[in-house]
Design a protein around this motif. Structure first.
Motif, PDB file in Angstrom:
ATOM      1  N   GLN A 181      69.714  43.320  48.783  1.00  0.00           N
ATOM      2  CA  GLN A 181      69.140  44.263  49.739  1.00  0.00           C
ATOM      3  C   GLN A 181      67.635  44.441  49.568  1.00  0.00           C
ATOM      4  N   VAL A 182      66.974  43.519  48.872  1.00  0.00           N
ATOM      5  CA  VAL A 182      65.543  43.627  48.609  1.00  0.00           C
ATOM      6  C   VAL A 182      64.891  42.287  48.905  1.00  0.00           C
ATOM      7  N   ALA A 183      63.700  42.334  49.487  1.00  0.00           N
ATOM      8  CA  ALA A 183      62.839  41.160  49.633  1.00  0.00           C
ATOM      9  C   ALA A 183      61.657  41.325  48.680  1.00  0.00           C
ATOM     10  N   ARG A 184      61.252  40.245  48.058  1.00  0.00           N
ATOM     11  CA  ARG A 184      60.178  40.281  47.066  1.00  0.00           C
ATOM     12  C   ARG A 184      59.043  39.359  47.487  1.00  0.00           C
ATOM     13  N   ILE A 185      57.818  39.795  47.150  1.00  0.00           N
ATOM     14  CA  ILE A 185      56.617  39.002  47.401  1.00  0.00           C
ATOM     15  C   ILE A 185      56.037  38.622  46.043  1.00  0.00           C
ATOM     16  N   PHE A 186      55.929  37.313  45.793  1.00  0.00           N
ATOM     17  CA  PHE A 186      55.369  36.799  44.553  1.00  0.00           C
ATOM     18  C   PHE A 186      53.963  36.264  44.806  1.00  0.00           C
ATOM     19  N   ASP A 187      53.071  36.506  43.843  1.00  0.00           N
ATOM     20  CA  ASP A 187      51.728  35.936  43.874  1.00  0.00           C
ATOM     21  C   ASP A 187      51.733  34.712  42.973  1.00  0.00           C
ATOM     22  N   LEU A 188      51.467  33.542  43.538  1.00  0.00           N
ATOM     23  CA  LEU A 188      51.496  32.308  42.763  1.00  0.00           C
ATOM     24  C   LEU A 188      50.372  32.247  41.744  1.00  0.00           C
ATOM     25  N   ARG A 189      49.297  33.002  41.941  1.00  0.00           N
ATOM     26  CA  ARG A 189      48.210  33.002  40.968  1.00  0.00           C
ATOM     27  C   ARG A 189      48.567  33.801  39.723  1.00  0.00           C
ATOM     28  N   MET A 190      49.485  34.763  39.869  1.00  0.00           N
ATOM     29  CA  MET A 190      49.906  35.580  38.737  1.00  0.00           C
ATOM     30  C   MET A 190      51.308  35.223  38.258  1.00  0.00           C
ATOM     31  N   MET A 191      52.040  34.452  39.076  1.00  0.00           N
ATOM     32  CA  MET A 191      53.416  34.070  38.765  1.00  0.00           C
ATOM     33  C   MET A 191      54.290  35.290  38.473  1.00  0.00           C
ATOM     34  N   ARG A 192      54.189  36.277  39.362  1.00  0.00           N
ATOM     35  CA  ARG A 192      55.013  37.472  39.226  1.00  0.00           C
ATOM     36  C   ARG A 192      55.142  38.130  40.592  1.00  0.00           C
ATOM     37  N   ASP A 193      56.102  39.041  40.722  1.00  0.00           N
ATOM     38  CA  ASP A 193      56.283  39.748  41.986  1.00  0.00           C
ATOM     39  C   ASP A 193      55.304  40.910  42.052  1.00  0.00           C
TER      40      ASP A 193
END
Length: 614
Positions: free
Chosen positions: A280-292
């Motif tokens: 029930q959750v969508a996540r946005i990851f930053d590839l420069r930080m390798m984390r959500d």
């Protein structure tokens, strides 16, 4: 804009009762594009000179396309329902994809059919059987020259823009859940329920490498828009990043607590990665930080799909298993009352350990569909969002025009009961409108399929292709079969059946007549064997004159030539007989030249079927 599609009546129609056809919504983006191209300036100088939009109908003429307002993604949120399109034979819609030029919408159904819908009037255009089983994914190449589709059988098909199928390869033994092109379109990657990813050479359709590492079904895959980087999501709750050159898993992103449904790179800059699943959750990851960095909350059930806007990098749309569609703005948290406020990790003292920011929907379409939403896709210009659902309906959504407020209180936002209590929805008229729309779609589909049906195969005369055999019960009526005369030959009678002396030895004459009528005659027996068929005809010198034989004195075993088909210039056109071009009684019809498109249009305008140009 609304355009009167059929003017509600036909001036030349003089028959009985005819159902009145109302208006059909038509979306025309030409005026807004012209407005932007006329007044645009380079970004470094200033914004557009057009006055800012205000909530008044007089500002509709100042509407601009989404690409003209990159800093105002809120103006592009599709909150208004445009049209609901459904096939005559309804099946779940698993895939929706706009064609690269944006003129049509392609949908892939559970029955394996491709359906094309008009991109402006949203009416049916054509349908075709693309796969034998359910279509799961489809994607266009970056150069817009090819379409790949995959199904439950693990088969991938290559399609040209005119939907000509040029190749089919068996890629997996299990259903294919994801497919994506490389940035240069020379390779593509697939994800399957067999827990593997496969990279194929596009030109040869040859498997190049297999990527293993997931412990369960691979549900999604995407290729980075500019880099050699793959992302996949699986039923094992893991998001993996891969190097397509070596096939090595670069890293695994943990965070989801249930099956992944979709993984998608941001198409403009490629710095963000969006994932969603059954938690029930969508996540946005930053590839420069390798984390959500963001958690997109608000869904009450599983998140089944998501899509980035083609121009606004901070606008993301998601579809849920309860039929809802939510729109998120990554730069606007939209925190509900009595909820703790969170900050982005970028603004914290330690971005590596700071918790992800929680973002809630900027707009909710709680009742967009009656079943899970399987696919979403934006128009290439970014002004229309198409959705396909398990309720077997394809719906189109767009932004509200300046001054429109009723669209926020309709049944798609509040539900049928609540909207009916507010007076924005009438259940009886709504059902009637839905029936009218269904009838319109059925009429469009029937009209579109007229030229696509294959004619039934008929028995033909031996040696004369295209001419049907005469039937015993041929009386010229709809129950008696075809007419007694040959098409294109006027009132000439059909030629008599070619006599076969003796028939076929050892065969019942009734059965032989039945085979002759069906056109399924067995091959002739060997010639020259005593007791098995006709004796070989005598060898005659070239240009032999048959008139030298008196009547009834043809060589033994030589069949007589058939009698002429008519008198006075009759016969079959094009096989040696002279056509009668005059107005005599030969019955031969000569077709005149086809009229030009300009003459046809003028003729239709004289009948009043088209309005004059404004």
């Amino acid at each position: 804009m609304d355009r009167d599609y059929q003017n509600n009546f036909d001036r030349n129609y003089d028959g009985g009762y005819r159902r009145q056809v109302g208006k059909r919504a038509v979306t025309d983006y030409g005026s807004s594009m012209v407005q932007w191209m006329r007044n645009r300036q380079p970004r470094y100088k200033a914004a557009s000179k057009v006055e800012c939009e205000r909530p008044s109908a007089s500002y509709i003429v100042d509407m601009l396309p989404p690409i003209a307002k990159p800093q105002n993604p809120a103006d592009t949120i599709p909150a208004k329902h445009l049209h609901s399109s459904l096939n005559k034979a309804r099946h779940a819609v698993n895939v929706v994809r706009w064609t690269p030029e944006g003129r049509r919408l392609l949908t892939g159904s559970y029955s394996g059919e491709f359906t094309l819908w008009n991109g402006s009037a949203f009416n049916f255009e054509t349908i075709m059987q693309a796969h034998d089983v359910a279509i799961r994914v489809a994607t266009y190449s970056h150069n817009e020259d090819w379409l790949l589709s995959a199904c439950n059988d693990g088969v991938i098909k290559y399609w040209q823009p005119n939907f000509n199928n040029v190749k089919a390869i068996h890629a997996h033994n299990d259903p294919i859940r994801g497919i994506s092109f490389s940035p240069n379109d020379t390779k593509f990657v697939t994800a399957s329920d067999d827990a593997t990813l496969k990279i194929f050479d596009f030109a040869g359709g040859v498997e190049e490498s297999i990527l293993t590492g997931h412990n369960w079904d691979a549900k999604s895959v995407d290729w980075h828009p500019t880099k050699g980087l793959l992302v996949s999501g699986s039923k094992d709750h893991q998001v993996k990043l891969w190097d397509p050159r070596t096939g090595r898993c670069l890293t695994t992103l943990h965070g989801h607590k249930n099956t992944l449904a979709k993984t998608l790179f941001e198409p403009r800059q490629g710095q963000l990665l969006a994932t969603c699943g059954r938690d029930q959750v969508a996540r946005i990851f930053d590839l420069r930080m390798m984390r959500d960095i963001c958690l997109l909350r608000g869904h009450e059930k599983e998140v089944s799909t998501l899509i980035w806007h083609p121009f606004h990098t901070c606008l993301l749309s998601t579809g849920g298993n309860d039929g809802s569609i939510y729109h998120y703005l990554l730069n606007e948290p939209n925190i509900p009352p009595n909820t703790a406020v969170t900050i982005p990790p970028y603004d914290s003292a330690d971005p590596k350990t700071a918790p992800a920011q929680t973002i809630y929907p900027a707009h909710r379409l709680q009742h967009a569909h009656d079943a899970p939403v399987w696919s979403l896709d934006w128009h290439p210009i970014g002004h229309i969002l198409a959705s396909g659902s398990n309720d077997r309906v394809t719906r189109f959504w767009t932004r509200a025009r300046p001054g429109e407020t009723d669209c926020f209180n309709d049944r798609w936002h509040l539900g049928e009961a609540a909207s009916e209590s507010q007076g924005t929805w009438n259940a009886r008229l709504g059902r009637k409108s839905m029936r009218d729309e269904e009838e319109l779609e059925m009429e469009d589909e029937a009209d579109g399929l007229v030229d696509q049906t294959m004619p039934s195969r008929q028995a033909v005369l031996p040696g004369l292709p295209g001419l049907a055999l005469p039937s015993a019960n041929n009386d010229g009526t709809s129950t008696g079969g075809a007419q007694k005369t040959l098409q294109g030959l006027g009132n000439l009678p059909p030629p008599p059946p070619i006599p076969l002396p003796g028939g076929i030895p050892g065969m019942d004459p009734a059965k032989f007549a039945e085979l002759l009528a069906s056109g399924k005659l067995p091959p002739p027996p060997p010639i020259g064997i005593p007791g098995q068929g006709l004796p070989p005809p005598p060898i005659l010198p070239p240009n032999f004159d048959f008139s030298k034989f008196p009547p009834g004195m043809l060589p033994p075993g030589f069949p007589p030539p058939p009698p002429p088909l008519g008198v006075g210039g009759g016969g079959l056109p094009g096989i040696g007989m002279k056509e009668n071009v005059g107005g005599g009684g030969s019955g031969i019809r000569r077709r005149g030249p086809l009229p030009s498109q300009q003459e046809s249009l003028m003729e239709e305008q004289r009948k009043g079927k088209y309005r004059s140009a404004r």
